[in-house]
Design an enzyme around this catalytic site. Structure first.
Site, PDB file in Angstrom:
ATOM      1  N   LEU A   1       0.872  -1.165   0.000  1.00  0.00           N
ATOM      2  CA  LEU A   1       0.000   0.000   0.000  1.00  0.00           C
ATOM      3  C   LEU A   1       0.912   1.218   0.000  1.00  0.00           C
ATOM      4  CD1 LEU A   1      -3.112   0.563   0.130  1.00  0.00           C
ATOM      5  CD2 LEU A   1      -2.800   0.921   2.594  1.00  0.00           C
TER       6      LEU A   1
ATOM      7  N   PRO B   1       1.145   4.397   1.146  1.00  0.00           N
ATOM      8  CA  PRO B   1       1.606   5.154   2.307  1.00  0.00           C
ATOM      9  C   PRO B   1       2.300   4.313   3.377  1.00  0.00           C
ATOM     10  CG  PRO B   1      -0.764   4.842   2.426  1.00  0.00           C
ATOM     11  CD  PRO B   1      -0.324   4.327   1.084  1.00  0.00           C
ATOM     12  N   SER B   2       2.241   2.995   3.262  1.00  0.00           N
ATOM     13  CA  SER B   2       2.817   2.128   4.294  1.00  0.00           C
ATOM     14  C   SER B   2       4.322   2.326   4.405  1.00  0.00           C
ATOM     15  CB  SER B   2       2.536   0.660   3.945  1.00  0.00           C
ATOM     16  OG  SER B   2       3.400  -0.207   4.653  1.00  0.00           O
ATOM     17  N   PRO B   3       4.828   2.741   5.572  1.00  0.00           N
ATOM     18  CA  PRO B   3       6.279   2.945   5.718  1.00  0.00           C
ATOM     19  C   PRO B   3       7.115   1.695   5.399  1.00  0.00           C
ATOM     20  CG  PRO B   3       5.118   4.037   7.498  1.00  0.00           C
ATOM     21  CD  PRO B   3       4.094   3.206   6.770  1.00  0.00           C
TER      22      PRO B   3
ATOM     23  N   ARG C   1       7.324   1.184   1.655  1.00  0.00           N
ATOM     24  CA  ARG C   1       8.176   2.172   0.983  1.00  0.00           C
ATOM     25  C   ARG C   1       9.651   1.807   1.121  1.00  0.00           C
ATOM     26  NH1 ARG C   1       5.370   6.440   4.476  1.00  0.00           N
ATOM     27  NH2 ARG C   1       7.352   7.537   4.320  1.00  0.00           N
TER      28      ARG C   1
END
Length: 218
Positions: free
Chosen positions: A11, A13-15, A18
């Site tokens: 997903l 925005p998931s840190p 990323r």
């Protein structure tokens, strides 16, 4: 390189997602990105639970080899497909420092970020000064670790820098002031420059801004 792109359930925005995606970019590793909307339960389908009973993202499928937990995936990418070991050194003492920094982020820095901001972002709670002081304490420890070092584990970028810069970029996007920690501030700018050719803005900054936008919602 793998025979076919590695499937990554993610997903934006998931840190942790990323961090994995940037690591793949640095390694020139092709990913087959599978958008997984955890808000609508796509991580709890029977098919996903069979693959990953812990139903977390990112989850990786490398031609049938399934792995989750971002830091484990990042290390696997380097071990399996890195042209060299610079991102995750094989020398035992150097690797131990990288591992310590990875675990520091997981168990201390990122955890304290979550304790402060998760209630604000997802439950609309007020800013907690006590939790903010605990986060600042962790940033002070990171500042000390960076003394005399260009990057968090030495003179070269490693996967520890990639996972930690995701945490720091979240703080930046959320307006947290860490400028009192000079080493952290300088490292942040240095590491952003280092990762710029590998989708830093596209993957990381955009994802952090999506998270920060939750603060603006009523």
């Amino acid at each position: 390189m793998p025979d076919q792109p590695i499937k990554l359930y993610y997903l934006p925005p998931s840190p942790p997602c990323r961090a994995v995606m940037m690591t793949a970019r640095v390694l020139n590793l092709e990913l087959d990105l599978v958008l997984t909307d955890i808000m609508n339960g796509e991580h709890k389908t029977p098919e996903f639970l069979e693959m990953n009973p812990q139903h977390t993202i990112p989850t990786m499928d490398d031609n049938g080899f399934i792995l989750w937990e971002s830091r484990a995936i990042m290390a696997y990418f380097v071990n399996a497909y890195g042209a060299d070991d610079s991102l995750y050194p094989e020398e035992p003492k150097q690797r131990a420092i990288v591992d310590q920094r990875l675990n520091f982020d997981l168990g201390t820095l990122f955890l304290r970020y979550l304790k402060l901001y998760a209630p604000i972002l997802f439950h609309g709670e007020a800013y907690d000064e006590t939790k903010a002081k605990m986060l600042d304490e962790a940033l002070g420890w990171l500042n000390s670790m960076l003394e005399g070092r260009a990057f968090v584990a030495g003179d070269k970028l490693t996967i520890a820098d990639i996972t930690i810069i995701v945490t720091i970029s979240n703080l930046d996007a959320l307006g947290y002031d860490f400028s009192a920690h000079e080493n952290v501030k300088n490292w942040y700018e240095r590491t952003k420059t280092e990762l710029e050719p590998y989708g830093y803005e596209e993957i990381n900054v955009n994802g952090a801004n999506i998270l920060a936008s939750f603060l603006k919602k009523d």
